[in-house]
Design a protein around this motif. Structure first.
Motif, short mmCIF file in Angstrom:
data_model
loop_
_atom_site.label_atom_id
_atom_site.label_comp_id
_atom_site.label_asym_id
_atom_site.label_seq_id
_atom_site.Cartn_x
_atom_site.Cartn_y
_atom_site.Cartn_z
N LEU A 159 -4.34 0.64 -2.25
CA LEU A 159 -4.06 -0.72 -1.83
C LEU A 159 -3.52 -1.55 -2.97
O LEU A 159 -3.87 -1.35 -4.13
N GLY A 160 -2.68 -2.51 -2.63
CA GLY A 160 -1.87 -3.20 -3.61
C GLY A 160 -2.58 -4.23 -4.46
O GLY A 160 -3.67 -4.71 -4.15
N ILE A 161 -1.89 -4.59 -5.53
CA ILE A 161 -2.36 -5.56 -6.51
C ILE A 161 -1.71 -6.92 -6.22
O ILE A 161 -0.54 -6.99 -5.84
N ASN A 162 -2.46 -7.98 -6.41
CA ASN A 162 -1.93 -9.32 -6.25
C ASN A 162 -0.73 -9.51 -7.19
O ASN A 162 -0.78 -9.16 -8.36
N LYS A 163 0.33 -10.10 -6.65
CA LYS A 163 1.55 -10.20 -7.45
C LYS A 163 1.37 -11.10 -8.67
O LYS A 163 2.04 -10.90 -9.70
N ALA A 181 0.85 -1.19 0.00
CA ALA A 181 0.00 0.00 0.00
C ALA A 181 0.88 1.23 0.00
O ALA A 181 1.95 1.25 0.62
N ILE A 182 0.44 2.25 -0.73
CA ILE A 182 1.12 3.55 -0.73
C ILE A 182 0.05 4.62 -0.58
O ILE A 182 -1.12 4.38 -0.85
N PHE A 183 0.46 5.80 -0.13
CA PHE A 183 -0.50 6.89 -0.11
C PHE A 183 -0.89 7.24 -1.55
O PHE A 183 -0.06 7.20 -2.45
N LYS A 184 -2.15 7.54 -1.73
CA LYS A 184 -2.63 7.88 -3.07
C LYS A 184 -1.79 9.03 -3.62
O LYS A 184 -1.69 10.09 -3.00
N PRO A 185 -1.18 8.84 -4.77
CA PRO A 185 -0.29 9.88 -5.30
C PRO A 185 -1.05 11.12 -5.75
O PRO A 185 -2.23 11.05 -6.09
N HIS A 186 -0.35 12.24 -5.75
CA HIS A 186 -0.93 13.49 -6.23
C HIS A 186 -1.23 13.38 -7.72
O HIS A 186 -0.49 12.72 -8.46
N VAL A 218 -1.05 4.62 -12.92
CA VAL A 218 -0.97 4.11 -11.56
C VAL A 218 -2.11 3.12 -11.36
O VAL A 218 -3.26 3.40 -11.71
N LEU A 219 -1.81 1.97 -10.76
CA LEU A 219 -2.79 0.91 -10.59
C LEU A 219 -2.85 0.46 -9.13
O LEU A 219 -1.83 0.20 -8.50
N GLY A 220 -4.08 0.37 -8.60
CA GLY A 220 -4.30 -0.19 -7.27
C GLY A 220 -5.65 -0.88 -7.25
O GLY A 220 -6.48 -0.67 -8.13
N ARG A 221 -5.88 -1.72 -6.25
CA ARG A 221 -7.14 -2.45 -6.21
C ARG A 221 -8.25 -1.69 -5.49
O ARG A 221 -9.43 -1.94 -5.70
N ASN A 222 -7.88 -0.73 -4.63
CA ASN A 222 -8.87 0.04 -3.88
C ASN A 222 -8.18 1.21 -3.21
O ASN A 222 -6.94 1.27 -3.17
N ILE A 223 -8.96 2.14 -2.69
CA ILE A 223 -8.43 3.24 -1.90
C ILE A 223 -9.03 3.16 -0.51
O ILE A 223 -10.25 3.11 -0.34
N SER A 224 -8.18 3.13 0.50
CA SER A 224 -8.64 2.93 1.88
C SER A 224 -9.18 4.23 2.47
O SER A 224 -9.06 5.32 1.88
N LYS A 225 -9.75 4.13 3.66
CA LYS A 225 -10.31 5.29 4.34
C LYS A 225 -9.24 6.32 4.69
O LYS A 225 -9.54 7.52 4.80
N ASN A 226 -8.01 5.88 4.87
CA ASN A 226 -6.93 6.82 5.17
C ASN A 226 -6.14 7.20 3.92
O ASN A 226 -4.97 7.58 3.99
N ASN A 227 -6.82 7.09 2.77
CA ASN A 227 -6.32 7.57 1.49
C ASN A 227 -5.09 6.81 1.00
O ASN A 227 -4.20 7.38 0.35
N TYR A 236 0.85 11.42 -12.36
CA TYR A 236 0.46 10.36 -13.29
C TYR A 236 -0.48 10.92 -14.36
O TYR A 236 -1.02 12.01 -14.25
N ASP A 237 -0.67 10.12 -15.41
CA ASP A 237 -1.62 10.46 -16.47
C ASP A 237 -2.97 9.81 -16.26
O ASP A 237 -3.99 10.34 -16.68
N ASN A 238 -2.96 8.65 -15.60
CA ASN A 238 -4.22 7.93 -15.37
C ASN A 238 -4.09 7.09 -14.11
O ASN A 238 -3.07 6.42 -13.90
N LEU A 239 -5.13 7.13 -13.28
CA LEU A 239 -5.18 6.31 -12.08
C LEU A 239 -6.30 5.29 -12.25
O LEU A 239 -7.46 5.65 -12.49
N ILE A 240 -5.96 4.01 -12.14
CA ILE A 240 -6.94 2.94 -12.29
C ILE A 240 -7.08 2.22 -10.94
O ILE A 240 -6.09 1.75 -10.38
N VAL A 241 -8.30 2.18 -10.45
CA VAL A 241 -8.59 1.47 -9.22
C VAL A 241 -9.58 0.37 -9.57
O VAL A 241 -10.73 0.64 -9.91
N SER A 242 -9.12 -0.88 -9.50
CA SER A 242 -9.96 -1.97 -9.97
C SER A 242 -9.52 -3.29 -9.36
O SER A 242 -8.33 -3.51 -9.11
#
Length: 253
Positions: free
Chosen positions: A101-105, A58-63, A89-98, A67-73
């Motif tokens: 969240l990571g992608i399965n390897k 997990a990383i903090f949601k980038p500014h 930028v790709l992540g599976r979800n965005i948590s309550k603390n922004n 990036y050019d496109n943020l995909i959350v899926s």
């Protein structure tokens, strides 16, 4: 090319990243992984390359300007790749603390095999913004197709006690170093963490290239970390390069 290098600009060159060869890069450790990840992505985009930036943790949601496109899926992903270079930028979800969240390897391995991107840059280790860390049994999470592992340590950890204010997982680090919690980290301790079998490069694919980044050398890029140069003289067998410098946006000298 020498093992020891001091960063000035064009960071990708110092990691021997070739513009005509795709690479799967995973960053581990502490002390500036996310900053390094986006610095590399921006440079490679400027060379007309398409870069996927992601994480298995997990990383903090980038500014938005990173990036050019943020995909959350969490589903099968269809990428819209444009010519001329891009950062997705790709992540599976965005948590309550922004946090992104990571992608399965395994999914990242399959994306790599689709040959969509010139580079995939993945953060495979959490450190809670501490300058140095030791991995737990389940860490780091490194995709199998990783061709390069960059291990990051903040030089500002030297001289600090092995305590949670400065170290992520201090109890594990103390065990690796055969020291007590509260003892001060020295130069040789950094070296021991790097070369220990359960240290900085734990879980790295056997054939992956391995680079050490000694970050946060803000005051004196020429002298910071010279002790590492000495310590590694006879221990280069699995390290492809040691880089010392500052990864801050305007941190080059």
């Amino acid at each position: 090319m020498p093992l020891w290098k001091v960063m000035i600009m064009n960071v990708y060159k110092y990691f021997n990243i070739h513009l005509n060869k795709k690479e799967f890069i995973t960053l581990v450790g502490g002390g500036g992984k996310t900053t390094t990840m986006f610095r590399l992505a921006k440079e490679l985009k400027s060379k007309g390359k398409n870069v996927l930036v992601t994480t298995t943790t997990a990383i903090f949601k980038p500014h938005f300007d990173s990036y050019d496109n943020l995909i959350v899926s969490q589903e099968t992903i269809n990428f819209d790749i444009k010519t001329g270079g891009s950062i997705i930028v790709l992540g599976r979800n965005i948590s309550k603390n922004n946090k992104l969240l990571g992608i399965n390897k395994n999914l990242l391995n399959s994306i790599y095999n689709r040959n969509i991107f010139d580079y995939i840059i993945c953060e495979g280790d959490g450190s809670k913004r501490k300058a140095i860390k030791a991995p737990d049994k389940h860490e780091p999470v490194i995709p199998d197709n990783t061709s390069m592992v960059i291990g990051v340590i903040g030089l500002d950890s030297i001289g600090k006690p092995i305590a949670k204010d400065y170290v992520h997982r201090p109890e594990i680090l103390a065990n690796i170093l055969n020291k007590n919690r509260g003892e001060v980290l020295g130069e040789k301790d950094v070296y021991r963490l790097i070369v220990h079998k359960d240290g900085l490069f734990r879980n790295s694919p056997q054939n992956s290239k391995k680079y050490v980044l000694l970050n946060k050398a803000d005051k004196d890029l020429n002298n910071s970390g010279n002790f590492i140069k000495e310590l590694f003289k006879d221990n280069r067998s699995f390290i492809n390069g040691i880089i010392v410098g500052s990864m801050k946006e305007n941190g080059y000298k």
